[in-house]
Design a protein around this motif. Structure first.
Motif, mmCIF file in Angstrom:
data_model
loop_
_atom_site.group_PDB
_atom_site.id
_atom_site.type_symbol
_atom_site.label_atom_id
_atom_site.label_comp_id
_atom_site.label_asym_id
_atom_site.label_seq_id
_atom_site.Cartn_x
_atom_site.Cartn_y
_atom_site.Cartn_z
ATOM 1 N N LEU A 174 -4.199 10.648 10.615
ATOM 2 C CA LEU A 174 -4.118 9.202 10.415
ATOM 3 C C LEU A 174 -2.805 8.820 9.745
ATOM 4 N N GLU A 175 -2.369 9.628 8.803
ATOM 5 C CA GLU A 175 -1.104 9.349 8.137
ATOM 6 C C GLU A 175 0.067 9.475 9.111
ATOM 7 N N ARG A 176 0.008 10.447 10.011
ATOM 8 C CA ARG A 176 1.050 10.577 11.025
ATOM 9 C C ARG A 176 1.071 9.337 11.929
ATOM 10 N N LEU A 177 -0.119 8.884 12.326
ATOM 11 C CA LEU A 177 -0.202 7.696 13.175
ATOM 12 C C LEU A 177 0.306 6.458 12.440
ATOM 13 N N ALA A 178 0.040 6.385 11.135
ATOM 14 C CA ALA A 178 0.520 5.254 10.340
ATOM 15 C C ALA A 178 2.037 5.300 10.186
ATOM 16 N N ASP A 179 2.581 6.479 9.916
ATOM 17 C CA ASP A 179 4.035 6.615 9.789
ATOM 18 C C ASP A 179 4.731 6.273 11.102
ATOM 19 N N ASP A 180 4.055 6.577 12.206
ATOM 20 C CA ASP A 180 4.591 6.307 13.532
ATOM 21 C C ASP A 180 4.510 4.819 13.889
ATOM 22 N N GLY A 181 3.657 4.062 13.190
ATOM 23 C CA GLY A 181 3.504 2.645 13.486
ATOM 24 C C GLY A 181 2.374 2.342 14.443
ATOM 25 N N THR A 182 1.604 3.375 14.833
ATOM 26 C CA THR A 182 0.497 3.164 15.767
ATOM 27 C C THR A 182 -0.695 2.507 15.083
ATOM 28 N N VAL A 183 -0.958 2.877 13.823
ATOM 29 C CA VAL A 183 -2.023 2.244 13.049
ATOM 30 C C VAL A 183 -1.424 1.690 11.759
ATOM 31 N N THR A 184 -2.169 0.803 11.112
ATOM 32 C CA THR A 184 -1.735 0.243 9.835
ATOM 33 C C THR A 184 -2.684 0.695 8.737
ATOM 34 N N ARG A 185 -2.206 0.697 7.514
ATOM 35 C CA ARG A 185 -3.020 1.066 6.355
ATOM 36 C C ARG A 185 -3.436 -0.200 5.608
ATOM 37 N N GLN A 186 -4.699 -0.259 5.199
ATOM 38 C CA GLN A 186 -5.181 -1.367 4.380
ATOM 39 C C GLN A 186 -6.092 -0.810 3.292
ATOM 40 N N ALA A 187 -5.942 -1.309 2.080
ATOM 41 C CA ALA A 187 -6.787 -0.864 0.972
ATOM 42 C C ALA A 187 -8.160 -1.526 1.084
ATOM 43 N N ASP A 188 -9.200 -0.706 1.011
ATOM 44 C CA ASP A 188 -10.581 -1.186 1.096
ATOM 45 C C ASP A 188 -11.188 -1.151 -0.306
ATOM 46 N N TYR A 189 -11.422 -2.351 -0.889
ATOM 47 C CA TYR A 189 -11.959 -2.457 -2.248
ATOM 48 C C TYR A 189 -13.468 -2.719 -2.241
ATOM 49 N N GLY A 190 -14.136 -2.403 -1.127
ATOM 50 C CA GLY A 190 -15.550 -2.760 -0.986
ATOM 51 C C GLY A 190 -16.501 -1.962 -1.856
ATOM 52 N N GLY A 191 -16.130 -0.778 -2.296
ATOM 53 C CA GLY A 191 -17.055 0.032 -3.080
ATOM 54 C C GLY A 191 -16.596 0.186 -4.512
ATOM 55 N N THR A 192 -17.323 1.014 -5.241
ATOM 56 C CA THR A 192 -16.942 1.282 -6.626
ATOM 57 C C THR A 192 -15.918 2.402 -6.663
ATOM 58 N N GLY A 193 -15.205 2.503 -7.775
ATOM 59 C CA GLY A 193 -14.202 3.551 -7.902
ATOM 60 C C GLY A 193 -12.899 3.171 -7.223
ATOM 61 N N ARG A 194 -12.120 4.171 -6.922
ATOM 62 C CA ARG A 194 -10.803 3.937 -6.329
ATOM 63 C C ARG A 194 -10.955 3.379 -4.911
ATOM 64 N N PRO A 195 -10.083 2.423 -4.526
ATOM 65 C CA PRO A 195 -10.169 1.876 -3.164
ATOM 66 C C PRO A 195 -9.818 2.941 -2.133
ATOM 67 N N LYS A 196 -10.465 2.846 -0.985
ATOM 68 C CA LYS A 196 -10.175 3.758 0.118
ATOM 69 C C LYS A 196 -9.182 3.112 1.079
ATOM 70 N N THR A 197 -8.450 3.944 1.779
ATOM 71 C CA THR A 197 -7.516 3.434 2.787
ATOM 72 C C THR A 197 -8.244 3.308 4.116
ATOM 73 N N ARG A 198 -8.151 2.129 4.682
ATOM 74 C CA ARG A 198 -8.751 1.879 5.995
ATOM 75 C C ARG A 198 -7.616 1.782 7.011
ATOM 76 N N TYR A 199 -7.766 2.485 8.106
ATOM 77 C CA TYR A 199 -6.729 2.527 9.145
ATOM 78 C C TYR A 199 -7.163 1.675 10.330
ATOM 79 N N GLN A 200 -6.285 0.765 10.723
ATOM 80 C CA GLN A 200 -6.581 -0.117 11.843
ATOM 81 C C GLN A 200 -5.539 0.032 12.932
ATOM 82 N N TRP A 201 -5.995 -0.099 14.173
ATOM 83 C CA TRP A 201 -5.069 -0.044 15.305
ATOM 84 C C TRP A 201 -4.087 -1.191 15.236
ATOM 85 N N ARG A 202 -2.839 -0.910 15.444
ATOM 86 C CA ARG A 202 -1.820 -1.947 15.328
ATOM 87 C C ARG A 202 -1.816 -2.802 16.585
#
Length: 236
Positions: free
Chosen positions: A205-233
């Protein structure tokens, strides 16, 4: 003098995917989208009109699965134009007979959906080198020139578009599940869907994000540290 850009006709029945292809193309210098169409009928009309003008279509990115006609039949019809555009077939079909049919009806190369920008760029840049390797004009090329040009189109296992250490099949599977998710996915969710470890999913997923194929978004929906959500660009 800078050479004229390679004019490209995008033929894709799904508007979002067609715009994604246009967005990818806009990131490649030396290429320009002449038009985007969604049916075989509009593709043939657009290419035919361009063939009689001063700016014929150089390359068609052809979706094989069109709603009004077979993409294979359209490839054959496009090959009958003068000047005939080159064709790169694009489809989600994994059927080898489909691949053979596309090639036998004029396709120079084949792209399997979903693909990353790196794979798209690789095919288009190889196509440009193929054009550059052939002599200009209409005189017959020598055997050596033809062999050199065709060699530019071939993708060997050690020169594939996949990042170093990445398996193309895994990249393909991860890209597909993210593309099909409207809300995007976390590495944990991708790992469960594809059947790989969370760390493996995260790396791809990180390779796809670095390539620009997907985007990273912080997901604050749960408790604790936010998770990274990957979406198709999507196309902007």
């Amino acid at each position: 003098m800078r050479p004229a850009p390679i004019t490209v006709l995008i033929v894709e029945d799904e508007p979002l995917i067609a715009e994604a292809h246009r967005a990818y193309l806009s990131r490649l210098p030396g290429f320009t989208a002449a038009a985007v169409v969604h049916t075989a009928r509009d593709a043939m009309r657009t290419a035919s009109e361009a063939a009689t003008s001063e700016h014929p279509i150089d390359l068609v990115l052809l979706d094989i699965g069109l709603p009004d006609a077979s993409g294979i039949a359209l490839a054959s019809a496009l090959s009958g134009l003068r000047p005939a555009p080159d064709i790169i077939a694009i489809t989600s079909e994994r059927d080898l007979e489909m691949v053979r049919a596309a090639v036998s009806h004029g396709a120079l190369a084949y792209l399997l959906k979903p693909f990353t920008f790196a794979a798209f760029r690789d095919r288009l840049e190889r196509y440009r080198r193929y054009r550059d390797a052939l002599p200009s004009g209409t005189d017959a090329a020598s055997q050596a020139e033809v062999d050199r040009a065709l060699a530019e189109l071939r993708v060997s296992a050690d020169r594939s578009a996949a990042p170093k250490g990445a398996a193309p099949a895994t990249t393909d599977g991860i890209a597909r599940v993210v593309r099909d998710s409207a809300e995007g996915l976390t590495a944990d969710e991708v790992a469960k869907l594809v059947g790989v470890s969370r760390v493996t999913a995260w790396r791809y997923l990180e390779r796809l994000a670095d390539d620009g194929t997907v985007t990273r978004q912080a997901d604050y929906g749960g408790t604790g540290r936010p998770k990274t959500r990957y979406q198709w660009r999507r196309a902007e």
